[in-house]
Design an enzyme around this catalytic site. Structure first.
Site: not given
Length: 424
Positions: A380, A344, A351, A383, A341, A134
């Site tokens: 990475c 957007c 990126c 995206c 896709c 706690c």
């Protein structure tokens, strides 16, 4: 049908889903309702010397329409009479003899531990959980995380309890430390039969920017509390796995921290937990969430041909390694599915502003589908994370002709590493 029976340090329950020591396990009527709903065990809200709680006590972070993604409390241990608690524990065990009732304890002196252990066992406790975690209120009194942050104190008090206890003893560890391993090993050295983790994380949930008061407000003031809920799960998973993979640590784990559904529970089991405790999600949605947890776990075990719970406990541990042992020659690049896709441009923005500038506008002005410069893509995953369309962006392995090689192998044996990408 898969066998969901859980055995954590000798504490057996019909399934691995336990209520954590918290408001949902505060009374006999609550625990009995939980067992009727399907919970396999319950860790009773911590018993100790009588306390007085404050009002208000809870705060939360809401995120994109979801309430309580992060949760904070400044509530202490039970404020109900010990006599009432022990009577209700006995009533629960009489009605549910096959369910696990674990009594959480927090007191100061060796004599107090002796008395509370005897009363817990007399009431029918299947096990004890020592609250060494706690992070507020009780630690200022020399208990809770004040014990859990000191391995020598942890070991000494655990040994006191083991001197008197005849039922399994779990030590609940605090996450408010730099490295969990010394604390788990200290509990083991003190004779603990297992550990449970994590307890809540010391935190301030937020500040009312109009009254200039941290939340939750108590008469114009507030204090740090314990952070829990879905947001803490990654921390809890790491600490459970850190213990489970270390060869020096040889006792069972009951995993706690941010479990919201059966998938979260499976992650804890795969990283070494043999039972899983839940608090915040029950507070937000009620006991019946366990129905989906049981059904989901059963179906998962059927799909993976796991006959018993032990078949999956710790199965992900061999894949958890140090960074220096990862294959630096393993390479992926992003692929965008033009059919799904929606144009957007979220991946392009992310990126360019937050990663490696390898996603660009389509040179065909009539198409809004971005293109990936694979010669610069470092794989990475950013995206993929920001893409709102599930499965639109995938990370696909590249055959670059280089044999697997780790950083450690590069340093010690001169293993050849592939050329860097994304260096512009």
């Amino acid at each position: 049908m898969p066998d969901l029976t859980s055995n954590t340090a000798g504490i057996v329950s019909p399934n691995p889903f336990w209520l954590a020591s918290a408001p949902p396990a505060n009374s006999g009527l609550q625990v009995m309702r939980a067992f009727d709903a399907g919970w396999g065990g319950a860790v009773w809200k911590t018993l100790g010397q009588p306390i007085q709680n404050v009002s208000s006590r809870f705060g939360a972070i809401d995120w994109k329409g979801a309430s309580g993604v992060g949760f904070n409390n400044i509530e202490l241990i039970t404020d109900r009479p010990l006599e009432t608690n022990f009577r209700e524990i006995a009533e629960v065990k009489k009605r549910f003899p096959k369910h696990a009732v674990i009594v959480s304890l927090m007191v100061e002196t060796k004599e107090e531990w002796k008395e509370m252990i005897a009363r817990s066992e007399d009431a029918g406790a299947d096990g004890l959980e020592l609250n060494f975690g706690c992070p507020h209120g009780m630690c200022e009194r020399g208990m809770g995380s004040a014990v859990g942050q000191e391995p020598q104190v942890n070991e000494r008090i655990t040994s006191w309890v083991k001197e008197y206890a005849s039922v399994p003893v779990l030590v609940k560890l605090t996450p408010n430390v730099g490295d969990i391993l010394p604390h788990g090993i200290a509990a083991q050295a003190g004779g603990a039969d297992g550990v449970s983790l994590i307890n809540t994380i010391k935190s301030i949930i937020g500040v009312d920017i109009d009254t200039f008061t941290p939340r939750p407000m108590v008469g114009g003031r507030s204090t740090n509390g314990g952070y829990c809920g879905a947001a803490v799960r990654p921390i809890a998973l790491h600490m459970c796995a850190a213990l489970a993979r270390d060869p020096r640590f040889q006792i069972p784990i009951s995993g706690i921290g941010g479990v919201t559904d059966w998938r979260d529970a499976v992650e804890f089991l795969l990283l070494g937990s043999s039972s899983v405790q839940v608090c915040t999600e029950v507070m937000l949605k009620g006991y019946r969430i366990v129905e989906d947890m049981i059904e989901g776990l059963e179906e998962y075990m059927r799909q993976h041909d796991f006959a018993r719970l032990d078949d999956l406990v710790g199965k992900a541990i061999p894949a958890y390694s140090e960074w220096g042992n990862l294959d630096l020659n393993y390479e992926t690049v992003a692929k965008i599915d033009a059919k799904t896709c929606i144009g957007c441009q979220a991946c392009l923005v992310a990126c360019h502003d937050g990663a490696h500038q390898c996603i660009h506008p389509n040179p065909d002005g009539s198409l809004r589908v971005p293109i990936v410069d694979e010669s610069e893509c470092v794989g990475c995953n950013l995206c993929q994370i920001v893409c709102p369309v599930d499965g639109c962006i995938t990370m696909e392995e590249v055959d670059n002709g280089f044999a697997p090689a780790t950083w450690n192998e590069h340093l010690t044996d001169g293993a050849v590493l592939r050329p860097k990408k994304g260096a512009h």
